[in-house]
Each structure stands twice: as structure tokens, then as C-alpha cells.
Design an enzyme around this catalytic site. Structure first.
Site: not given
Ligand code: FRU
Length: 481
Positions: A34-35, A51, A94-95, A166
């Protein structure tokens, strides 16, 4: 074997089972992506982290995948940069973002901890705290011994640690700032800013943007940068709670305004959507090699239909987009060498199509198509991936100033773009980048952008134009791959 070695070994042993990856869009070697994270130009190359869960085509324990490129077409995969192998990031790295300091590459990311592994969401047990890691060579990262560097102690009251993530870090006049997504006590999204002199000691600075209670949104993956003397704040929107899922789509918005770093205040003047499609999310920007502002996004959305399992991968990045502020709006242009890569040529000039008349263009699945239409033209439709009765249709109604994308593939429904001819040009220009599973449409050199993705196996190849009432096209340019 530690978690990082395990991931890298798994990739090497299984990557050859992956197939049907897009031909010029970045996708993971294997598994779920993902991101975009840590997007940066470092030691002569663009680094893109993301991610990543290598073991399956669904989201799970987040690692940071890693690849480098010089031209955004040819990518080199590097070993996974981080795995969730510490107590403070046990359920996901996480991001986050990257920044160069004293020649080293620093990444700042969110350590996600959720003892219930996301199954039974018990908010009081979830914590998201900010962490850093650094690297001498941009490949091997060491997590900082003082992690997490922003946690409960630094987060002011009134914000919930369960949704605090994030970090996008920037440097302004020798001071580091980072913008972060957070859920406030009213359960809505805000973007807050922290400040540091060394990337390790952080203090809360201010709240720079709040979504309203009625909007029912969380704002993920904020990004703040200057381009063309304007400050731009980006964020990705999602429903703040499951009951709003139907009303709040995953979209990506921008605000243009002025950031006062001293006072920690952002004053927006203009706003817009980064993409009119439904598959452009969590984009991240960086300063390019020549000082330009580049943006890359995840060309996917949460809850999208997965590709067939046997493809072995899930998720693609958009083309990189060069950003400029022109006439109070954010203009985005594809940042690849279109001429070199597609060798497009003019295949039609001053073409008139009567109602229902077809102009066949190509039978290749991937390529570049540009259609220039005078504002005096009537209606016409671009049909892509056509096979029998099935196609993706871009219907352009010049008189009513509206474009409609609909498709027999994928699960996105109709995408409507109004107000196509906002500039003083006498033409409307539609530039389309077509890859195996995606179409990106840049309207008027990036005044508006529409991304569309569909992983269907049975997509056709044909491209054609079909006339509506009084269709008149000034120029058609095509280059297949
Ligand atoms: C956005 C996001 C981020 C988070 C990451 C987890 O798509 O939800 O907010 O850090 O994905 O993978």
C-alpha cells in the site's frame, strides 16, 4: 533467522511465481503493497519505500519494502528495509517519510501496536507512536535506541494515541517539523505538527488543520511542502468510523495557502481534489533531483477487489507527478519520458466523426493516447480495453463541459469530472496512460487527473474513438508498448 531475513528470503524463493505485473507502473515483487513511504532522492537515485506484506496478497504485518529508480520506469528492488520486529512496532511499521541529515538517510515511521491484531478493535489497547531509523547507505536501517520518539508523553490531551500516524518530516531553516494524522477526542481527523532540532527530541507545535465534525473524516498521510512560492497541504480522507463508510469515500485532497512555521498556523486559500478517480490514495511528495516537487500515490483503494490470487501481487503505484501551482490550482504532470518510452506519433488530424462512427486506433494493451479537442466540438467516446460488448468508456461532452468514465471492468462505478475547460485555451487535451491494470487520464496537462484501475482477467485490448453528435477532434496521438 530474524523477521527481516525471513521476509527477504521468502521473496527470493517465491518471486518467480508472480505474473501479470503492470509493465511501466511500479508494483511489488511479490505480495501486498500500500502507501508510498520515505520517497526521496538520495545518493543519486530516487528511493521509494512502501507499506509491504510479502507473504500474501492481503494487508497484514506492515514491513517497509524498498526499491530505487532513476527514470521511474526501470526499478531495482532492494531488500526489505524494516520489519515489525520491536515491541514498539510489533504489529506494523506504518507509513512515514525520509530525510537526509549529515549524509545519512533517516526514516520516520509509525510503530503500530495492537494486541488484538486488528480483529477485535479495542481502541484502548491500540497505540501508534512515532519512531526513527537511520542508514549510512540507504539500504540497511538501524532503528533508534530511544524509539519511540513521539508517544503519549509528547501528544497533548484531547488526542487519541490509537490513531496517531504517518509522520512527514521536513526541514525549514535548520528546524525539523513533522506533520501527522491524529484522531481528536471528538473522534474526527486533525493534522498536527511537531518540532525538533535533532530528529530525536520532539515537542508538540500546533494543530494546522481540522476536519469538521459533520464531515466524519479521518485525514491520513498528510504532506506539507512549498511549490511555486505557495505552501501546499495534502491529505487522504477516510471515514472516521465504520458507520460512515458509505458516505465518505477514500479521496485525496489538497489545500493551497500559507504556512507560518513560527506560529504553527496554516491559512488555506484554495482547495481541490488530487484525483477524481477512486484509486489514488496516500500520495507522498519529495523534492526531485532538479528541485522540482514530485508526488507518487498508491493506485488502489481500501476494499478494492483484489487481483486474481495467482497473480501473486496486489497494489501498484501511480506514475510520479510533477506538481506546480498555476492559477491557484495544483497542476500535476506525469514525470516520465513519454516521448522516449512510447515514441508516440500523430495518427489523425482534424478528424470528424458522425454519430456512431468508429475510428479504430490500436490493439495493444498498454500505451499512450492523446486526444486534442476544440471547445467547439460535440460529444465523443474513447473506448479502451474493448472486447466485444465490454470496454472502459470515457465519454466527453464538450458542450456541457463534462466527462464521464464508466467501465465494464473493475468495481469503481461512474467517475464524473465537471468543468473541463477552465483555462483560456481553445482546446481540451486528454492524455491517457494505459497499463495492464490501470488508466491515468491527465486533463489539460494535469489540471485534473483521473485514475482508474481494474484487475479483471478478461479485459480486451482494442482502443477506439466513437463519434457522438458533431464530434470534431483536432489531433490524435498514439504510441503503443
Ligand atoms: C493509509 C494507511 C496509513 C497507515 C498505513 C498502514 O493507507 O492507513 O494511515 O500508516 O495505511 O498500512
Amino acid at each position: 533467522m530474524n523477521k527481516l531475513q525471513k521476509a527477504n528470503e521468502y521473496i527470493q524463493q517465491n518471486k518467480n511465481n508472480v505474473n501479470n505485473r503492470p509493465i511501466y507502473h511500479f508494483s511489488p515483487e511479490i505480495g501486498w503493497m500500500n502507501d508510498p513511504n520515505g520517497f526521496t532522492f538520495y545518493q543519486g537515485k530516487y528511493h521509494l519505500f512502501y507499506q509491504y506484506y510479502p507473504y500474501d496478497i492481503v494487508w497484514s504485518d506492515m514491513h517497509w519494502g524498498h526499491a530505487v529508480t532513476e527514470n521511474f520506469i526501470d526499478w531495482e528492488y532492494l531488500p526489505v528495509a524494516m520489519a515489525n520486529d520491536k515491541a514498539y512496532d510489533a504489529n506494523g511499521c506504518f507509513s512515514g517519510s525520509a530525510i537526509e541529515k549529515d549524509g545519512k538517510l533517516y526514516v520516520m515511521y509509525t510503530g503500530h501496536v495492537d494486541p488484538n491484531l486488528g480483529f477485535d478493535k479495542v481502541e484502548s489497547e491500540i497505540a501508534e507512536r512515532q519512531c526513527i531509523a537511520s542508514s549510512e547507505d540507504g539500504i540497511t536501517f538501524e532503528k533508534h535506541k530511544l524509539n519511540p520518539v513521539i508517544g503519549e508523553k509528547q501528544l497533548p490531551e484531547g488526542y487519541l494515541i490509537c490513531d496517531f500516524r504517518d509522520p512527514k518530516v521536513i526541514e525549514v531553516n535548520g528546524v525539523y517539523y513533522c506533520v501527522l494524522s491524529v484522531r481528536n477526542a471528538q473522534r474526527r481527523g486533525e493534522i498536527i505538527m511537531f518540532k525538533s532540532l535533532d530528529l530525536v527530541q520532539w515537542t508538540y507545535h500546533s494543530s494546522i488543520f481540522q476536519s469538521t465534525f459533520e464531515e466524519n473524516k479521518l485525514l491520513e498521510c498528510p504532506d506539507l511542502f512549498k511549490v511555486d512560492e505557495k505552501d501546499v497541504l495534502l491529505f487522504s480522507e477516510m471515514p472516521c468510523d465504520p458507520e460512515y463508510t458509505k458516505d465518505v469515500p477514500n479521496t485525496t485532497a489538497y489545500l493551497i495557502g500559507k504556512m507560518d512555521f513560527e506560529r504553527g498556523k496554516f491559512t488555506p486559500d484554495d482547495k481541490g481534489l488530487l484525483d477524481y478517480g477512486q484509486t489514488f490514495y496516500a500520495p507522498q511528495s519529495t523534492e526531485g533531483k532538479d528541485g522540482e516537487r514530485l508526488l507518487i500515490g498508491w493506485m488502489h483503494r481500501w476494499n478494492q477487489t483484489n487481483p486474481p490470487k495467482e497473480y501473486g501481487f496486489n497494489g501498484m503505484m501511480s506514475l510520479p507527478r510533477k506538481l506546480n501551482v498555476i492559477n491557484e490550482r495544483l497542476v500535476q504532470q506525469p514525470f516520465i519520458d513519454t516521448q522516449n518510452y512510447f515514441s508516440p506519433s500523430v495518427i489523425g488530424e482534424i478528424v470528424q466523426l458522425t454519430e456512431g462512427e468508429e475510428m479504430h486506433i490500436e490493439g495493444k494493451t498498454t500505451g499512450f493516447l492523446e486526444v486534442v479537442v476544440p471547445k467547439t466540438s460535440g460529444e465523443f467516446t474513447i473506448k479502451l480495453n474493448k472486447e466485444g460488448e465490454k470496454s472502459t468508456n470515457i465519454k466527453v461532452d464538450v458542450e456541457n463541459n463534462v466527462l464521464l468514465l464508466s467501465s465494464d471492468y473493475g468495481d469503481e462505478g461512474n467517475i464524473k469530472v465537471e468543468d473541463l475547460s477552465t483555462n483560456s485555451d481553445e482546446n481540451i487535451k486528454l492524455s491517457l496512460y494505459i497499463d495492464l491494470h490501470s488508466i491515468e487520464l491527465f486533463i489539460n496537462s494535469g489540471e485534473k487527473v483521473v485514475s482508474f484501475t481494474a484487475y479483471d482477467r478478461d479485459k480486451g485490448k482494442d482502443i477506439m474513438l466513437v463519434g457522438g453528435e458533431k464530434a470534431e477532434l483536432k489531433r490524435i496521438v498514439y504510441g503503443g508498448r
